[in-house]
Each structure stands twice: as C-alpha cells, then as structure tokens.
Design an enzyme around this catalytic site. Structure first.
Site, PDB file in Angstrom:
ATOM      1  N   LYS A 195      55.431  51.680  71.659  1.00  0.00           N
ATOM      2  CA  LYS A 195      54.563  52.261  70.638  1.00  0.00           C
ATOM      3  C   LYS A 195      53.325  52.796  71.341  1.00  0.00           C
ATOM      4  O   LYS A 195      52.566  52.044  71.947  1.00  0.00           O
ATOM      5  CB  LYS A 195      54.172  51.202  69.607  1.00  0.00           C
ATOM      6  CG  LYS A 195      53.184  51.735  68.577  1.00  0.00           C
ATOM      7  CD  LYS A 195      52.986  50.769  67.429  1.00  0.00           C
ATOM      8  CE  LYS A 195      52.003  51.333  66.431  1.00  0.00           C
ATOM      9  NZ  LYS A 195      51.830  50.439  65.287  1.00  0.00           N
ATOM     10  N   LYS A 248      58.068  55.088  69.334  1.00  0.00           N
ATOM     11  CA  LYS A 248      57.184  55.668  68.313  1.00  0.00           C
ATOM     12  C   LYS A 248      55.983  56.321  68.960  1.00  0.00           C
ATOM     13  O   LYS A 248      55.366  55.660  69.799  1.00  0.00           O
ATOM     14  CB  LYS A 248      56.723  54.537  67.392  1.00  0.00           C
ATOM     15  CG  LYS A 248      55.669  54.917  66.407  1.00  0.00           C
ATOM     16  CD  LYS A 248      55.277  53.742  65.565  1.00  0.00           C
ATOM     17  CE  LYS A 248      54.109  54.151  64.685  1.00  0.00           C
ATOM     18  NZ  LYS A 248      53.419  53.028  64.144  1.00  0.00           N
TER      19      LYS A 248
HETATM   20  C1  PBG Z   1      50.628  49.505  61.979  1.00  0.00           C
HETATM   21  C2  PBG Z   1      51.423  50.755  61.971  1.00  0.00           C
HETATM   22  C3  PBG Z   1      50.976  52.064  62.180  1.00  0.00           C
HETATM   23  C4  PBG Z   1      52.072  52.878  61.934  1.00  0.00           C
HETATM   24  C5  PBG Z   1      53.160  52.065  61.616  1.00  0.00           C
HETATM   25  N1  PBG Z   1      52.743  50.752  61.648  1.00  0.00           N
HETATM   26  C6  PBG Z   1      49.636  52.579  62.487  1.00  0.00           C
HETATM   27  C7  PBG Z   1      48.914  52.135  63.679  1.00  0.00           C
HETATM   28  O1  PBG Z   1      49.476  51.515  64.584  1.00  0.00           O
HETATM   29  O2  PBG Z   1      47.709  52.378  63.715  1.00  0.00           O
HETATM   30  C8  PBG Z   1      52.054  54.374  61.983  1.00  0.00           C
HETATM   31  C9  PBG Z   1      53.116  55.055  61.186  1.00  0.00           C
HETATM   32  C10 PBG Z   1      52.902  56.493  60.940  1.00  0.00           C
HETATM   33  O3  PBG Z   1      51.945  57.136  61.441  1.00  0.00           O
HETATM   34  O4  PBG Z   1      53.717  57.052  60.195  1.00  0.00           O
HETATM   35  N2  PBG Z   1      50.531  48.865  63.190  1.00  0.00           N
END
Ligand code: PBG
Length: 322
Positions: A195, A248
């Site tokens: 991520k 991601k």
């Molecule tokens: C929370 C999370 C996020 C997303 C999914 N789970 C945001 C972040 O990490 O700040 C982003 C999903 C998206 O942008 O569609 N940890």
C-alpha cells in the site's frame, strides 16, 4: 507475407476466441460507504456516482449487487466526528455502525462475502491509521493490539475477510493468531500488502472525513519509488498467514502487481482507488472521454498485469459491459 496477425482480429467471434484476459463479475469487489440513519443516501461530492448509504439501503444494494454477480463487498463506515478519539475505541464497538452493518447485511445476503478494513483512521481524531504518541509518531505494536480487537469485533459480527490496511509491521500474523485464539480460524485475511503513500486517496478521505490535519502517512505507507520493498511486504504478509495479497493503488502500480504475481501463488487483489475513479469521472463529465470504456480497459489492464480481483467503485459501469 506468411504471417498476418490481423487474421485473428477480423471478426467479433475470432476476437472473442483469442482474447487472453477476461473480466467477470466474480473478479470485482465493491466498496460500500456506510452512514447512520434510515433511508439515507448521500452523494460523495469527490466521487461522482458514489453514495454513502444507511444500513437499510446498504442491505438492498448488497442483494442487488449479489444478484448481478458480485461476490464480495468491502465495507467502510463514516464515523460521527463526536465518536472519534485519540484511542480509536469506536473501532471495536460491538454495537457501532460497522458491526451493525456487517450483521444486517450478512443476515439478508448470507452468500455474499463480506470484507472490511482493519485500520484506525475512520476512528481516530487525527485520522492516522494507528495510535500516535506525544511526539507525533505512529506507534506500531500498540496499534496492533487495537487492530486485533477490531478484527475480533468484525469476526463476531460475521465478517468473512478482514482487510488490514494500516501497514503496521507484523499485523497480519498478530491478527491471524488473535482470530484463531478466539475460534475464528475460518475468517480470512486480505492484506493490503503493498500500500503506497499515494496522492490518489484524497477523494476517499474527503468522503469519510479522514483527511489528515497535518503531515502524511509516509512512515507506514510505502514510497511510490519502491518495488523491491513491495516484494518484501508481500512475501512477509504471505508468511504471516495472509490469504489474499493486495496492491494499492492499481493502475500506476501495474509493474508491482506483475512482479508480485511472479513471486506468489496466492490470489492478488488490486485496489483501483478513489483518485483513479474520480479522475476518469471528472474527464467524463467534461466530455473528454467515455468513463465506461476507460473503466473497462482499466479493469482489463489490472487483470492482465496479474491481479485476480479488482476492488473498484466502477462496478456498475463494468457490470453493464459484461
Ligand atoms: C484506510 C484506507 C484508505 C483507503 C482504503 N483504506 C485511505 C488511506 O490509507 O488514507 C483508500 C481507498 C481509496 O482511495 O479508494 N487506511
């Protein structure tokens, strides 16, 4: 000329026969934003076409999506600012919005695979994914204790897969052991393995009210410059017991998907995130391109890179083209 590659492109029938990558409803995971109340449907301004739903409407949407072939939902609660604290206690509230949503959707559509994020950001007052000390550092091991509690709450409510999105070290194993100790061996883990600290999450953070007041998430989310580190993250999550590995965002990281594909036999999910969705929708609304076509091509490219599953806000566009 002996070889004419255009022969295999001449008719729709041949094109279908030689198509290397196919897209089905079973590949898609639909995110769902939840709000309190009943009969509430609130559009997300930063994500045209996406709405936050109260649980009663979420139940209807869940059965509608299941009828159309979607097998899994990824649930996100929009938490009342008054319930958000430094300690994120609401994250494991057994009668909170997320717990109630899991129970009610599971009750109504038991065949549907329910997934939910495990991370503290919707529940902390500062919107970091973990606990923060006085110096502003995000605490790893202390956060893990909270994540286990959050995963157990979800398991008790009937979740099928927990999806740790926090990027703390060692959390997959800790959550696996925590679930097993309480008898939840059958609850799976879809780990946000690679991520990245991406600029593409802003529309999502606007939707859930989780925009950071200051700073960024670069001490836990990955540097977009790195790919070897993603392979390490994926290998570790696999060793720690993850059932599905996730990359991601998706489209700017197709190389990461392809490289993890080469290293693992585990299923790979790719999260086509809010920013990737909203960029296309903005261009669509301006008349520059056709969102439906772009989403179809995007989903194909994500699968072609090696992902088995795609988490996407564009499910309706994609289902209409199947
Ligand atoms: C929370 C999370 C996020 C997303 C999914 N789970 C945001 C972040 O990490 O700040 C982003 C999903 C998206 O942008 O569609 N940890």
């Amino acid at each position: 000329m002996l070889i004419r590659l255009r022969r295999n492109r001449q008719t729709e029938a041949v094109r279908r026969m030689v198509q290397e990558t196919t897209l089905t409803a079973h590949d898609l995971i639909a995110p769902l934003f939840l709000i309190e109340g009943s009969c509430q449907r609130v559009p997300v301004m930063s994500m045209p076409g996406v709405e936050c739903l109260s649980i009663d409407l979420a139940v209807k949407e869940a059965s509608h999506l299941y009828e159309r072939g979607i097998q899994a939902l990824l649930l996100f609660p929009l938490i009342d600012p008054g319930l958000r604290t430094e300690g994120a206690e609401e994250a494991w509230n057994r009668s909170g919005l997320l717990a109630r949503a899991i129970r009610e959707i599971k009750d109504a559509v038991p065949e549907l695979c329910l997934m939910a994020d495990v991370a503290l950001d919707p529940f902390t007052s500062h919107s970091h994914d973990g606990l923060v000390n006085a110096k502003g550092e995000v605490l790893n091991d202390e956060t893990i204790a909270c994540l286990i509690e959050m995963a157990l709450m979800q398991a008790e409510a009937g979740i099928d897969f927990v999806a740790p999105s926090d990027m703390m070290d060692g959390r997959v194993q800790a959550i696996r052991e925590g679930l097993d100790e309480e008898g939840y061996q059958q609850v799976g883990i879809m780990a946000y393995s690679a991520k990245y600290a991406s600029s593409l999450y802003d529309p999502f953070r606007n939707a859930l009210g989780t925009r950071l007041k200051s700073g960024d998430k670069r001490t836990y989310q990955m540097d977009p410059a790195n790919v070897r580190e993603a392979l390490l993250e994926a290998a570790l999550d696999e060793e720690e017991g993850a059932d599905i590995l996730m990359v991601k965002p998706a489209t700017l990281y197709l190389d990461v998907i392809a490289k993890i594909r080469a290293q693992t036999a585990r299923p790979i999910a790719a999260y086509h995130v809010s920013g990737e969705y909203s960029m296309v929708m903005a261009a669509h609304q301006a008349g520059y391109l056709d969102a439906a076509k772009v989403f179809h091509e995007t989903a194909l490219s994500i699968k072609r890179a090696g992902a088995d599953l795609i988490i996407t806000y564009a499910t309706k566009y994609l289902l209409d083209q199947m």
